[in-house]
Design an enzyme around this catalytic site. Structure first.
Site, PDB file in Angstrom:
ATOM      1  N   LYS A 224      31.444 -60.696  45.488  1.00 23.03           N
ATOM      2  CA  LYS A 224      32.834 -61.144  45.491  1.00 23.03           C
ATOM      3  C   LYS A 224      33.129 -62.119  46.634  1.00 23.03           C
ATOM      4  O   LYS A 224      32.403 -62.195  47.627  1.00 23.03           O
ATOM      5  CB  LYS A 224      33.777 -59.942  45.504  1.00 23.03           C
ATOM      6  N   ARG A 260      29.357 -50.602  41.124  1.00 25.02           N
ATOM      7  CA  ARG A 260      29.248 -51.527  39.990  1.00 25.02           C
ATOM      8  C   ARG A 260      28.682 -52.843  40.517  1.00 25.02           C
ATOM      9  O   ARG A 260      29.310 -53.496  41.354  1.00 25.02           O
ATOM     10  CB  ARG A 260      30.629 -51.744  39.358  1.00 25.02           C
TER      11      ARG A 260
END
Length: 284
Positions: A224, A260
């Site tokens: 991210k 995840r």
């Protein structure tokens, strides 16, 4: 096997939490958009993630990156159902559908999915809580303000951890009132969804408080943008492996029961090393 059953098995046998591999059947996801946007490519990628050690596969047909456009129910179903159906024929572990739409969740479960991973915490549609109860599967409730198109437009909190916890608790209560079993609920603080890097770091540092709410927690920070804001050399999503591993190990140390990730093999290896260190420490 249920998600909770798989978790219990993994904690008993491998001493580390679950690893969820990401399969984006989309042309525009932030990290791997377009790489696996057809059923055959997505299925091949899923097989590789299984080989790499994934416990769970999360299949998504709509990008939720910042600024992403919505897709229709029909298009999303057309993307994910063939992949889930084919995968279920050859794999008996947990398949998750990553969608905010109850119609897509219903179609995915009919095809073989056993978990609904919803970035809106069942808030996208008034029908979502009832559909979740009807399906009788495990639900992952994620925190997000607004929608992917607008969520990064100056997100603001007085106390990000307290507000995320309050929101997730309220969403869990709505789900339970609709008939979802409390034992079927997981929480996700929504790293990168309507949050600045400072918010993301605070939530990571405070993850133990979220775990103390009594539900198992999924943590998802793979590749991210916050990593690039900490390390500008990681401008490309593919250059964020080190940061991803650091974040997910910290999350597990603070109580996360599943991570995840895009990079399954490397994450599994990191968790194995962590487990080996802990075993050595406990053996003293």
């Amino acid at each position: 096997m249920s998600l909770n059953g798989l978790l219990k098995h993994c904690l008993q046998t491998r001493r580390h939490p679950l690893v969820m591999g990401i399969v984006n059947v989309t042309p525009d996801s932030f990290s791997d958009g377009g790489q696996y946007d057809g059923p055959e490519a997505a299925l091949s990628h899923a097989r590789q993630l299984i080989s790499d050690g994934a416990d769970v596969l999360d299949i998504g047909g709509e990008s939720t990156r910042p600024g992403a456009d919505a897709v229709s129910v029909e298009q999303e179903i057309a993307r994910v159902v063939p992949v889930i159906s084919a995968l279920r024929k050859e794999w008996d572990s947990v398949i998750s559908i990553d969608t905010m739409k109850p119609e897509v969740a219903r179609a995915a479960v009919a095809a073989g999915a056993t978990v609904w991973n919803d970035v809106t915490a069942l808030g996208f549609s008034a029908d979502s809580p009832a559909v979740a109860a009807e399906l009788g599967i495990e639900i992952i409730l994620m925190h997000m303000l607004g929608d992917p198109k607008t969520m990064q437009a100056a997100p603001s909190y007085e106390d990000v951890t307290a507000e995320v916890m309050a929101h997730l608790t309220a969403c869990a209560e709505i789900a339970i009132e609709a008939g979802v079993s409390p034992d079927s609920i997981w929480l996700d603080p929504g790293i990168g969804f309507a949050k600045t890097t400072a918010h993301n770091l605070q939530l990571t540092a405070d993850l133990g408080q979220i775990c103390d709410l009594g539900y198992p927690v999924l943590y998802a920070a793979s590749r991210k943008r916050m990593i690039a804001e900490i390390d500008p050399a990681a401008a490309s999503a593919n250059d964020r492996l080190g940061g991803s591993l650091a974040l997910h190990l910290e999350a597990v140390n603070r109580g996360a029961m599943m991570v995840r990730v895009h990079d399954v093999r490397e994450t599994v290896q990191a968790l194995k090393v962590r487990a080996a260190i802990r075993s050595c420490e406990e053996a003293r």
